[in-house]
Design a protein around this motif. Structure first.
Motif, PDB file in Angstrom:
ATOM      1  N   ALA A   4       4.659   7.025   1.444  1.00  0.00           N
ATOM      2  CA  ALA A   4       3.740   7.803   2.277  1.00  0.00           C
ATOM      3  C   ALA A   4       3.869   9.277   1.942  1.00  0.00           C
ATOM      4  O   ALA A   4       4.980   9.799   1.819  1.00  0.00           O
ATOM      5  N   SER A   5       2.723   9.928   1.766  1.00  0.00           N
ATOM      6  CA  SER A   5       2.678  11.375   1.567  1.00  0.00           C
ATOM      7  C   SER A   5       1.815  11.969   2.666  1.00  0.00           C
ATOM      8  O   SER A   5       0.863  11.338   3.127  1.00  0.00           O
ATOM      9  N   MET A   6       2.144  13.185   3.093  1.00  0.00           N
ATOM     10  CA  MET A   6       1.405  13.781   4.211  1.00  0.00           C
ATOM     11  C   MET A   6       1.274  15.282   4.007  1.00  0.00           C
ATOM     12  O   MET A   6       2.026  15.894   3.241  1.00  0.00           O
ATOM     13  N   LEU A   7       0.305  15.858   4.721  1.00  0.00           N
ATOM     14  CA  LEU A   7       0.081  17.301   4.665  1.00  0.00           C
ATOM     15  C   LEU A   7       0.724  18.033   5.828  1.00  0.00           C
ATOM     16  O   LEU A   7       0.878  19.253   5.788  1.00  0.00           O
ATOM     17  N   GLY A   8       1.052  17.329   6.904  1.00  0.00           N
ATOM     18  CA  GLY A   8       1.695  17.960   8.049  1.00  0.00           C
ATOM     19  C   GLY A   8       0.770  18.802   8.895  1.00  0.00           C
ATOM     20  O   GLY A   8       1.224  19.707   9.603  1.00  0.00           O
ATOM     21  N   LEU A   9      -0.526  18.503   8.880  1.00  0.00           N
ATOM     22  CA  LEU A   9      -1.499  19.317   9.605  1.00  0.00           C
ATOM     23  C   LEU A   9      -1.645  18.868  11.064  1.00  0.00           C
ATOM     24  O   LEU A   9      -1.588  17.681  11.360  1.00  0.00           O
ATOM     25  N   ALA A  10      -1.884  19.828  11.936  1.00  0.00           N
ATOM     26  CA  ALA A  10      -2.087  19.529  13.348  1.00  0.00           C
ATOM     27  C   ALA A  10      -3.457  20.011  13.823  1.00  0.00           C
ATOM     28  O   ALA A  10      -3.694  20.132  15.023  1.00  0.00           O
ATOM     29  N   GLY A  11      -4.374  20.272  12.884  1.00  0.00           N
ATOM     30  CA  GLY A  11      -5.716  20.706  13.265  1.00  0.00           C
ATOM     31  C   GLY A  11      -6.537  21.122  12.059  1.00  0.00           C
ATOM     32  O   GLY A  11      -6.006  21.306  10.956  1.00  0.00           O
ATOM     33  N   GLU A  12      -7.863  21.230  12.261  1.00  0.00           N
ATOM     34  CA  GLU A  12      -8.820  21.668  11.245  1.00  0.00           C
ATOM     35  C   GLU A  12      -8.676  20.888   9.925  1.00  0.00           C
ATOM     36  O   GLU A  12      -8.783  21.436   8.841  1.00  0.00           O
ATOM     37  N   ILE A  13      -8.495  19.594  10.056  1.00  0.00           N
ATOM     38  CA  ILE A  13      -8.299  18.748   8.882  1.00  0.00           C
ATOM     39  C   ILE A  13      -9.553  18.692   8.021  1.00  0.00           C
ATOM     40  O   ILE A  13      -9.473  18.533   6.796  1.00  0.00           O
ATOM     41  N   VAL A  38       0.819  -1.209   0.000  1.00  0.00           N
ATOM     42  CA  VAL A  38       0.000   0.000   0.000  1.00  0.00           C
ATOM     43  C   VAL A  38       0.855   1.263   0.000  1.00  0.00           C
ATOM     44  O   VAL A  38       2.034   1.250   0.359  1.00  0.00           O
ATOM     45  N   ALA A  39       0.208   2.347  -0.409  1.00  0.00           N
ATOM     46  CA  ALA A  39       0.752   3.691  -0.243  1.00  0.00           C
ATOM     47  C   ALA A  39      -0.161   4.429   0.719  1.00  0.00           C
ATOM     48  O   ALA A  39      -1.369   4.173   0.764  1.00  0.00           O
ATOM     49  N   ILE A  40       0.407   5.329   1.505  1.00  0.00           N
ATOM     50  CA  ILE A  40      -0.347   6.068   2.513  1.00  0.00           C
ATOM     51  C   ILE A  40      -0.483   7.526   2.107  1.00  0.00           C
ATOM     52  O   ILE A  40       0.501   8.175   1.742  1.00  0.00           O
ATOM     53  N   ALA A  41      -1.700   8.044   2.200  1.00  0.00           N
ATOM     54  CA  ALA A  41      -1.969   9.472   2.052  1.00  0.00           C
ATOM     55  C   ALA A  41      -2.563   9.943   3.378  1.00  0.00           C
ATOM     56  O   ALA A  41      -3.647   9.500   3.757  1.00  0.00           O
ATOM     57  N   ALA A  42      -1.851  10.810   4.076  1.00  0.00           N
ATOM     58  CA  ALA A  42      -2.296  11.217   5.421  1.00  0.00           C
ATOM     59  C   ALA A  42      -2.231  12.728   5.581  1.00  0.00           C
ATOM     60  O   ALA A  42      -1.297  13.362   5.098  1.00  0.00           O
ATOM     61  N   PRO A  43      -3.188  13.298   6.283  1.00  0.00           N
ATOM     62  CA  PRO A  43      -3.134  14.740   6.553  1.00  0.00           C
ATOM     63  C   PRO A  43      -2.225  15.077   7.723  1.00  0.00           C
ATOM     64  O   PRO A  43      -1.968  16.242   8.005  1.00  0.00           O
TER      65      PRO A  43
END
Length: 257
Positions: free
Chosen positions: A165-174, A137-142
């Motif tokens: 894995a790719s990410m948005l680096g968010l810590a809130g209001e996703i 699998v590949a991971i897409a995460a906020p």
């Protein structure tokens, strides 16, 4: 009196329809009640109860706070009066933060408290990928990198191979992330070695993206809310709504619908 009753009987529609009931234990910042309900349309009613407000960024510390079995159990009792047929714990990070063993312990504690069957978002993701016969699998995460890595560790502990894995680096209001940005995230996560892409976080809107992105990617896209509702409805013997979504074509045992 008889004539009046006969007149009323011709005017009153049949019903009301009695649907199955799903209790949803949601983290205090959950903002996608409407999205989760889309998969259950015409099949089940959802009854939400939120965890106590404990302001914190979306990080590992928050996930650990939300992973406490006693909190999940206590929150679930807030909708117990309507007698849900099963429950969903709609927090991905809280159900993977302590690994596969932690997810299983949460489910066991729920059962030991005398409550109905519990589906966790992370446990449902593993079940969905198993039903689809996916290993890579590949991971897409906020999430931030630390939370995303913990999710990757959980999937690998569950027998999967994480290839990217790719990410948005968010810590809130996703929940405010627009579809265009989420689509870019998912596309960037994909790679040739991955048999499916997994989009984490129950607070990331994905419902309308799944079918078109599966067509674009040429492979399954499994999202947290989709997997959770698929697993809960499958447990109840019901069919989730979501035209064109590959996961919905299979049951939890891997058989075709």
């Amino acid at each position: 009196m008889v004539d009046m009753l006969e007149d009323l009987s011709s005017m009153v529609p049949p019903g009301p329809v009695v649907l199955s009931k799903i209790g949803v234990v949601a983290p205090y910042d959950m903002a996608l009640d409407h999205e989760m309900g889309r998969w259950a349309e015409g099949q089940a009613d959802l009854y939400f109860a939120r965890s106590p407000f404990e302001p914190s960024p979306v990080d590992l510390a928050q996930a650990e706070q939300l992973a406490r079995p006693e909190m999940v159990i206590e929150t679930s009792r807030r909708v117990g009066a309507v007698a849900p047929d099963c429950y969903v714990y709609a927090c991905t990070s809280a159900s993977f933060v302590h690994g596969v063993a932690g997810e299983r312990e949460l489910v066991s504690a729920f059962r030991a408290a005398g409550l109905p069957h519990l589906v966790t978002a992370s446990g449902a993701i593993l079940a969905a990928l198993t039903a689809l016969k996916v290993r890579r699998v590949a991971i897409a995460a906020p999430y931030t990198s630390a939370v995303t890595q913990r999710f990757a560790d959980f999937l690998e502990e569950g027998g999967l191979e994480v290839r990217r894995a790719s990410m948005l680096g968010l810590a809130g209001e996703i929940w405010k992330v627009p579809y265009a940005r989420t689509a870019e995230l998912i596309a960037s996560a994909d790679c040739a070695e991955a048999e499916a892409v997994v989009a984490a976080c129950t607070n990331l809107p994905t419902y309308h993206l799944i079918a078109p992105l599966e067509e674009y990617l040429g492979k399954p896209l499994v999202t947290a809310n989709q997997a959770a509702m698929w697993a809960a409805l499958d447990y109840l013997g019901l069919e989730p709504a979501g035209p064109g979504q590959r996961l919905l074509a299979v049951r939890a045992d891997g058989s075709k619908r």
